[in-house]
Design a protein around this motif. Sequence first.
Motif, mmCIF file in Angstrom:
data_model
loop_
_atom_site.group_PDB
_atom_site.id
_atom_site.type_symbol
_atom_site.label_atom_id
_atom_site.label_comp_id
_atom_site.label_asym_id
_atom_site.label_seq_id
_atom_site.Cartn_x
_atom_site.Cartn_y
_atom_site.Cartn_z
ATOM 1 N N LEU A 129 0.300 79.611 -2.655
ATOM 2 C CA LEU A 129 0.837 80.965 -2.606
ATOM 3 C C LEU A 129 0.079 81.812 -1.593
ATOM 4 C CD1 LEU A 129 2.922 82.912 -3.912
ATOM 5 C CD2 LEU A 129 1.135 83.544 -5.550
ATOM 6 N N TRP A 130 -1.247 81.667 -1.559
ATOM 7 C CA TRP A 130 -2.064 82.410 -0.592
ATOM 8 C C TRP A 130 -1.708 82.009 0.836
ATOM 9 C CZ3 TRP A 130 -5.963 80.256 2.636
ATOM 10 C CH2 TRP A 130 -6.675 81.208 3.383
ATOM 11 N N LYS A 131 -1.604 80.715 1.081
ATOM 12 C CA LYS A 131 -1.284 80.245 2.433
ATOM 13 C C LYS A 131 0.083 80.750 2.886
ATOM 14 C CE LYS A 131 -4.078 76.045 2.763
ATOM 15 N NZ LYS A 131 -4.056 74.571 2.927
ATOM 16 N N GLU A 132 1.046 80.729 1.988
ATOM 17 C CA GLU A 132 2.383 81.199 2.349
ATOM 18 C C GLU A 132 2.366 82.703 2.617
ATOM 19 O OE1 GLU A 132 6.424 81.643 3.144
ATOM 20 O OE2 GLU A 132 5.029 79.942 3.302
ATOM 21 N N GLY A 133 1.632 83.449 1.800
ATOM 22 C CA GLY A 133 1.531 84.880 2.018
ATOM 23 C C GLY A 133 0.858 85.213 3.336
ATOM 24 N N MET A 134 -0.218 84.521 3.638
ATOM 25 C CA MET A 134 -0.926 84.754 4.903
ATOM 26 C C MET A 134 -0.053 84.369 6.096
ATOM 27 S SD MET A 134 -3.865 86.169 4.240
ATOM 28 C CE MET A 134 -5.231 85.757 5.337
ATOM 29 N N ARG A 135 0.747 83.334 5.936
ATOM 30 C CA ARG A 135 1.671 82.949 7.009
ATOM 31 C C ARG A 135 2.669 84.073 7.278
ATOM 32 N NH1 ARG A 135 6.610 81.477 7.890
ATOM 33 N NH2 ARG A 135 7.157 81.646 5.677
ATOM 34 N N LEU A 136 3.201 84.671 6.213
ATOM 35 C CA LEU A 136 4.143 85.774 6.380
ATOM 36 C C LEU A 136 3.491 86.951 7.101
ATOM 37 C CD1 LEU A 136 5.954 85.851 2.908
ATOM 38 C CD2 LEU A 136 6.958 85.210 5.105
ATOM 39 N N LEU A 137 2.286 87.305 6.688
ATOM 40 C CA LEU A 137 1.603 88.441 7.297
ATOM 41 C C LEU A 137 1.258 88.164 8.760
ATOM 42 C CD1 LEU A 137 -0.843 89.559 4.437
ATOM 43 C CD2 LEU A 137 1.514 90.298 4.872
ATOM 44 N N SER A 138 0.869 86.936 9.051
ATOM 45 C CA SER A 138 0.407 86.601 10.405
ATOM 46 C C SER A 138 1.525 86.634 11.437
ATOM 47 C CB SER A 138 -0.247 85.223 10.415
ATOM 48 O OG SER A 138 0.709 84.192 10.216
ATOM 49 N N GLN A 139 2.772 86.635 10.989
ATOM 50 C CA GLN A 139 3.897 86.649 11.917
ATOM 51 C C GLN A 139 4.074 88.002 12.609
ATOM 52 O OE1 GLN A 139 7.164 85.408 9.410
ATOM 53 N NE2 GLN A 139 6.801 83.247 9.803
ATOM 54 N N HIS A 140 3.419 89.021 12.092
ATOM 55 C CA HIS A 140 3.558 90.360 12.656
ATOM 56 C C HIS A 140 2.479 90.609 13.711
ATOM 57 C CE1 HIS A 140 6.468 91.402 9.528
ATOM 58 N NE2 HIS A 140 5.659 90.785 8.677
ATOM 59 N N SER A 141 2.870 91.224 14.814
ATOM 60 C CA SER A 141 1.916 91.491 15.901
ATOM 61 C C SER A 141 0.952 92.616 15.554
ATOM 62 C CB SER A 141 2.676 91.838 17.186
ATOM 63 O OG SER A 141 3.467 93.010 17.005
ATOM 64 N N ASN A 142 1.281 93.422 14.537
ATOM 65 C CA ASN A 142 0.483 94.604 14.193
ATOM 66 C C ASN A 142 -0.430 94.366 12.996
ATOM 67 O OD1 ASN A 142 2.869 94.409 12.611
ATOM 68 N ND2 ASN A 142 2.757 96.563 12.028
ATOM 69 N N VAL A 143 -0.933 93.146 12.859
ATOM 70 C CA VAL A 143 -1.805 92.843 11.717
ATOM 71 C C VAL A 143 -3.011 92.036 12.164
ATOM 72 C CG1 VAL A 143 -0.518 90.749 11.094
ATOM 73 C CG2 VAL A 143 -1.901 91.894 9.371
ATOM 74 N N ALA A 144 -4.156 92.346 11.561
ATOM 75 C CA ALA A 144 -5.393 91.588 11.755
ATOM 76 C C ALA A 144 -5.954 91.279 10.374
ATOM 77 C CB ALA A 144 -6.394 92.382 12.590
ATOM 78 N N VAL A 145 -7.011 90.472 10.327
ATOM 79 C CA VAL A 145 -7.559 90.075 9.028
ATOM 80 C C VAL A 145 -9.079 90.070 9.075
ATOM 81 C CG1 VAL A 145 -7.391 87.601 9.603
ATOM 82 C CG2 VAL A 145 -7.490 88.309 7.211
ATOM 83 N N LYS A 146 -9.673 90.495 7.977
ATOM 84 C CA LYS A 146 -11.125 90.463 7.838
ATOM 85 C C LYS A 146 -11.546 89.167 7.151
ATOM 86 C CE LYS A 146 -11.642 95.469 7.519
ATOM 87 N NZ LYS A 146 -12.060 96.625 6.704
ATOM 88 N N LEU A 147 -12.432 88.448 7.809
ATOM 89 C CA LEU A 147 -13.003 87.240 7.217
ATOM 90 C C LEU A 147 -14.173 87.679 6.357
ATOM 91 C CD1 LEU A 147 -12.903 84.930 10.368
ATOM 92 C CD2 LEU A 147 -11.124 85.295 8.638
ATOM 93 N N SER A 148 -13.875 88.017 5.125
ATOM 94 C CA SER A 148 -14.880 88.669 4.279
ATOM 95 C C SER A 148 -14.550 88.460 2.808
ATOM 96 C CB SER A 148 -14.912 90.177 4.568
ATOM 97 O OG SER A 148 -13.654 90.773 4.265
ATOM 98 N N GLY A 149 -15.475 88.876 1.963
ATOM 99 C CA GLY A 149 -15.249 88.861 0.534
ATOM 100 C C GLY A 149 -15.355 87.508 -0.124
#
Length: 301
Positions: A204-224
Amino acid sequence: MSEHHIVDAHFHLWSLATHPWLTNVIARGKDGHIAGDFGPVAEYDVEKYVNEACPAGVTKAVHVEAVWPGDPVGETRWLEEISRKNSRGFPHGIVAHCDLSSPNVEAILLEHSKYPRVKGIRQLLDYHPKRNNLQQAPHDNYLTNPVWQKGIGLLEKYNFSFDLHVVSYQMERASEVMRMYPNVQFIVDHNGLPVDRDEEGIKLWKEGMRLLSQHSNVAVKLSGMAMLDRLWNAESIKPFLLHSIEMFGAEKCMFASNFPVDKVNADYATLVGAVKQTIGHLSARDQSCILATTAERIYKL
């Protein structure tokens, strides 16, 4: 890239006096927070942060809102004063709080915009259906609320980014919000909070991250990662970090300590070392993006 040039894209300062919610968390001991016992990190000022972060190579850092009571701009004023008074200028950027569904949302954003270090807004949205320690939002209806969505749209006017603090179950709806507002920069907090480590949870996490990553206006923090897994080590966090880097690309990934939350289960140098070990096979450019330049660019530091 200098070996010692690191930008920390996510840390907090607090005390029992300024952030009284800590009292309740501490009273519950190791069950008070998903990371564990907050007692040892209840008093965390800029001097403590600098003494831990700077020896590890940190030159700039972004403070993220930490549930300041009452006045939504109170924490911003407090942090601006802290930054002016310490010689190194920490924090260099501020992600401030605003309830984007508030009837006076624009007045709050306007007030935040008067402070030069404010770069973005965060409103905690996480609402895990099975884990009450990841239900920091009062409900799970913000992402589909037209009033709240209109508040997201206002961020473009003030040139503010939005820190997105959601769990996997919310990512499909979050992806739709990103699509609706392509000119707003979103930053996914804490690697998308991959807290469910069974096969279904990881899928579920991988699929969600895949959906988010498709947008050019998103970045991610490698944290937590030390927050979500009290028994973490460099090998246990590696597949999660590498998956995000593969999905988003290094130019959309940024290191963040999440201190002092992750301090419950990690010291700063060990955390930085684990991330460096994980990305050591990448090109010098990609390592530089993750450790510094992505955060500098997106948060305009």
